[in-house]
Design an enzyme around this catalytic site. Structure first.
Site, PDB file in Angstrom:
ATOM      1  N   ASP A 188      -2.498  -7.200  -5.324  1.00 20.90           N
ATOM      2  CA  ASP A 188      -2.793  -6.382  -4.250  1.00 20.90           C
ATOM      3  C   ASP A 188      -3.400  -5.566  -5.217  1.00 20.90           C
ATOM      4  O   ASP A 188      -3.003  -5.255  -6.398  1.00 20.90           O
ATOM      5  CB  ASP A 188      -1.561  -6.101  -3.328  1.00 20.90           C
ATOM      6  N   CYS A 220       0.783  -1.260  -0.089  1.00 20.94           N
ATOM      7  CA  CYS A 220      -0.210   0.151   0.032  1.00 20.94           C
ATOM      8  C   CYS A 220       1.019   1.187   0.182  1.00 20.94           C
ATOM      9  O   CYS A 220       0.446   1.939  -0.699  1.00 20.94           O
ATOM     10  CB  CYS A 220      -1.132  -0.022   1.301  1.00 20.94           C
ATOM     11  N   LYS A 272     -14.265  -2.788   7.407  1.00 15.14           N
ATOM     12  CA  LYS A 272     -13.857  -3.900   6.012  1.00 15.14           C
ATOM     13  C   LYS A 272     -14.866  -5.332   5.693  1.00 15.14           C
ATOM     14  O   LYS A 272     -15.642  -5.588   6.410  1.00 15.14           O
ATOM     15  CB  LYS A 272     -12.793  -4.499   5.947  1.00 15.14           C
ATOM     16  N   ARG A 286       7.369 -10.686   5.495  1.00  7.33           N
ATOM     17  CA  ARG A 286       7.427 -10.828   6.857  1.00  7.33           C
ATOM     18  C   ARG A 286       7.608 -12.540   7.228  1.00  7.33           C
ATOM     19  O   ARG A 286       8.332 -13.176   6.907  1.00  7.33           O
ATOM     20  CB  ARG A 286       5.554 -11.156   6.603  1.00  7.33           C
ATOM     21  N   GLN A 315       1.054 -11.676  -3.599  1.00  6.52           N
ATOM     22  CA  GLN A 315      -0.078 -10.840  -3.846  1.00  6.52           C
ATOM     23  C   GLN A 315      -0.757 -10.285  -4.837  1.00  6.52           C
ATOM     24  O   GLN A 315      -0.239  -9.607  -5.639  1.00  6.52           O
ATOM     25  CB  GLN A 315      -1.008  -9.628  -2.255  1.00  6.52           C
ATOM     26  N   HIS A 330      -5.558  -1.510  -5.073  1.00  2.67           N
ATOM     27  CA  HIS A 330      -5.539  -0.594  -4.067  1.00  2.67           C
ATOM     28  C   HIS A 330      -6.673   0.974  -4.770  1.00  2.67           C
ATOM     29  O   HIS A 330      -6.167   1.237  -6.085  1.00  2.67           O
ATOM     30  CB  HIS A 330      -4.759   0.400  -3.520  1.00  2.67           C
ATOM     31  N   HIS A 341      -8.111  -1.130  -0.231  1.00  2.00           N
ATOM     32  CA  HIS A 341      -7.393  -2.087  -0.037  1.00  2.00           C
ATOM     33  C   HIS A 341      -8.294  -2.923  -0.197  1.00  2.00           C
ATOM     34  O   HIS A 341      -9.372  -3.352   0.250  1.00  2.00           O
ATOM     35  CB  HIS A 341      -7.321  -2.167   1.493  1.00  2.00           C
TER      36      HIS A 341
END
Length: 639
Positions: free
Chosen positions: A386, A337, A468, A366, A384, A388, A514
């Site tokens: 991912d 992000c 969320k 991580r 991911q 946005h 997100h």
């Protein structure tokens, strides 16, 4: 008089205080025998109590039996104590630590001088059965903290004494005993050990005391417990099937990937596994293109200062991999992000640009503890899908509708149709006005309703900056996997000073949504492998067709068939080995190849192929052209 309100709204009056068990027996003797506990109060403030709990004022009460979720929780909690009782009976020198309820069962951690063996587990389970049959009463008592510390020290239970010693001074603690065994516990518990009948010990694993790797290693015994024999057997059958589908085993057998000690928590993808990966990634890339996403790519390493601005350095530092160069500290990104915000900030953005959708197959790192790693399901390096979405507050609802519809199609294409929808709302500690929370939560809820989704609320489970939606899919064994999410975030644009020019000519902060559909590609591929037991849909299968000759005389024709299929875009291979055709068919069937084509002299002469489909289906002989047409249809329709 004591007035008790029952779940059906009826009222019962009693002349003096009485226990939950006595109330249950007054309703019906059979209910008194079946009672495992009681739930007193209503709503979020209600709580489960022992059957020995004394009711001395007006109260709402529901009797808990093994037919209730609360009853199953009581059974599992009490069975954990029964496990500890049995261990102490067989191994008096063992020290008990903690034993909570987990999904489908329980565990208990022990300190003992040697590792427990499979034979030990069998003996412990047998002892548990013996103790349960004795039907000993479970009795609760309360001691002052310091007295309880001294009590457990005298028993030689150093770990229990340490736990109690961490409780604030002056507080009382509750202890539960059954026969010769006594344990620290808040409770509640079943009234007697005879209520515990359907359980099984599963395995032993290592666990650090209090979850800290700097502490000593303990032994964790896992078990499962159920209300009846049928549920227990069904669960054990499901576990057997899950073992057959284990992605780690299938990953080895199908030559897809491996995990290596030289790089713990990362995946070494083999050619066939990488083909599956590319199938998922390229599919999702097309999803991006077809739904208005602009694919971007951010750097892997970002300066410490950025992570301080986002708040990750203070709250997430121990889970980040850090490095240093020229006296500057950096971190491998644990999420994408912040990079997307920095891309958004390049150049002036107008309200006409919104919604602006960025997507990235971003690799994140991580620093997960070694004990938490699990095949490709939980790793330290993952990618991911991912995304946005930068939008206005008014655009949230329409984006949720579009995203939910898209997610449903993606899951269906991968073979998942059972989806659970959950909406997490404002937590106690949060930022932003109540009005903004109202609008955000309403937008998410209305987005789900407009998409035709039944959903449940998770009160207080939202992030401190916004609500969320969690999208959880169920696999072929009914197991839930939370993969998709869409999260409202006005906070990160504020922290990183992102803005756009509104219709009024003034500067405004965008809302960031997100969103992810499959989440970690590694984890999702692991789910796919287990969902399909390794027999991936033909459009994802690493080898879609294998063409096998019966004798060397068909070698040239096999090669021509393979080339024709490859030209079509099919992942086809030739098997020209000097082996019996039955051997070849069996081997490729075990490798879960969707189509095996067998070619002999007759097929060569007529330009045909004998087709065998996965699952030992003989589709007979067909022309190569007809087979190619069928194959194209299967792949296009994601059969």
């Amino acid at each position: 008089m004591i007035k008790i309100t029952l779940p059906d709204g009826s009222l019962r009056e009693f002349p003096a205080p009485l226990t939950v068990a006595e109330v249950a027996s007054s309703i019906a003797p059979s209910l008194g025998k079946a009672a495992l506990g009681g739930r007193i109060g209503r709503g979020e403030t209600s709580r489960v109590v022992d059957t020995s709990h004394l009711i001395d004022s007006d109260e709402s009460l529901a009797i808990v039996t093994d037919k209730d979720a609360d009853g199953l929780e009581l059974i599992r909690h009490s069975t954990a104590h029964l496990l500890a009782y049995a261990v102490k009976s067989l191994f008096p020198e063992a020290q008990v630590t903690i034993g909570p309820v987990i999904e489908h069962g329980f565990y208990y951690d022990f300190a003992y001088k040697r590792p427990f063996t499979p034979e030990d587990l069998g003996a412990i389970e047998k002892k548990m059965t013996e103790l349960a049959k004795k039907d000993e009463k479970v009795v609760r008592r309360v001691l002052p903290r310091d007295e309880a510390v001294a009590h457990f020290k005298q028993m030689g239970e150093a770990y229990k004494a340490e736990i109690i010693g961490s409780i604030p001074e002056g507080q009382d603690v509750s202890l539960y005993s059954e026969g010769a065994f006594e344990d620290l516990c808040r409770g509640p518990h079943v009234p007697s050990t005879g209520k515990l009948k359907h359980f099984k010990l599963m395995k032993v694993a290592g666990a650090y005391w209090r979850g800290d790797h700097r502490n000593e290693m303990l032994q964790r015994i896992y078990g499962t417990a159920w209300a009846n024999k049928e549920d227990l057997q069904q669960h054990l059958t499901m576990l057997e099937e899950a073992e057959k589908r284990d992605h780690r085993r299938l990953g080895r057998e199908l030559d897809l990937f491996h995990i290596d000690e030289h790089s713990p928590g990362t995946v070494f993808w083999h050619p066939r596994g990488w083909t599956v990966w590319q199938g998922v990634e390229q599919y999702m890339r097309q999803v991006y293109r077809d739904n208005g996403y602009l694919e971007v790519k951010g750097p892997q390493i970002l300066d410490q200062g950025l992570w301080e601005k986002t708040g990750h350095w203070d709250k997430y530092r121990e889970n980040m991999f850090v490095t240093e160069s020229e006296k500057r500290d950096y971190a491998l990104k644990p999420m994408n992000c912040p990079g997307h915000i920095l891309i958004f900030k390049q150049g002036i953005k107008s309200y006409r640009d919104l919604p602006l959708r960025f997507g990235e197959f971003g690799q994140c790192h991580r620093n997960e503890p070694t004990g938490g790693l699990h095949g490709i399901m939980r790793v330290r390096a993952f990618t991911q899908d991912d995304g946005h979405i930068f939008c206005t507050e008014e655009q949230i609802q329409s984006e949720v509708i579009a995203f939910t519809t898209l997610l449903q199609k993606v899951y269906k294409d991968f073979g998942f149709t059972d989806i659970i929808y959950k909406l997490s709302t404002r937590p106690e500690k949060r930022i932003g006005s109540e009005e903004s929370w109202d609008r955000a939560e309403q937008a998410l809820a209305e987005g789900l309703r407009a998409s035709g989704c039944d959903f449940e609320y998770l009160p207080g489970e939202g992030a401190f900056y916004g609500p969320k939606i969690e999208y959880t899919l169920k696999d072929a064994l009914g197991r839930p996997w939370q993969c998709g999410t869409i999260q409202v975030d006005p906070n990160l644009p504020e922290r990183l000073d992102a803005e756009y020019v509104g219709e009024d000519g003034a500067r405004h902060r965008p809302i960031v949504l997100h969103r992810a559909i499959v989440g970690s590609l590694e984890r999702f591929i692991g789910i796919l492998i287990e969902q399909h037991a390794g027999a991936l849909p033909i459009w994802l299968a690493p080898r879609q067709v294998v063409v096998s000759s019966i004798t060397d005389a068909q070698a040239d024709y096999v090669t021509d068939v393979v080339k024709a299929l490859q030209k079509q875009g099919v992942r086809a291979e030739a098997d020209l080995r000097n082996e019996k055709i039955t051997y070849k068919i069996r081997e490729h069937s075990m490798q879960k190849v969707p189509y095996i084509l067998v070619v002999g002299d007759k097929e060569k002469a007529s330009g045909a192929v004998a087709v065998r489909a996965r699952g030992n289906q003989d589709l007979g002989v067909m022309s190569l052209a007809d087979f190619q047409e069928k194959l194209s249809s299967d792949i296009a329709n994601k059969v």
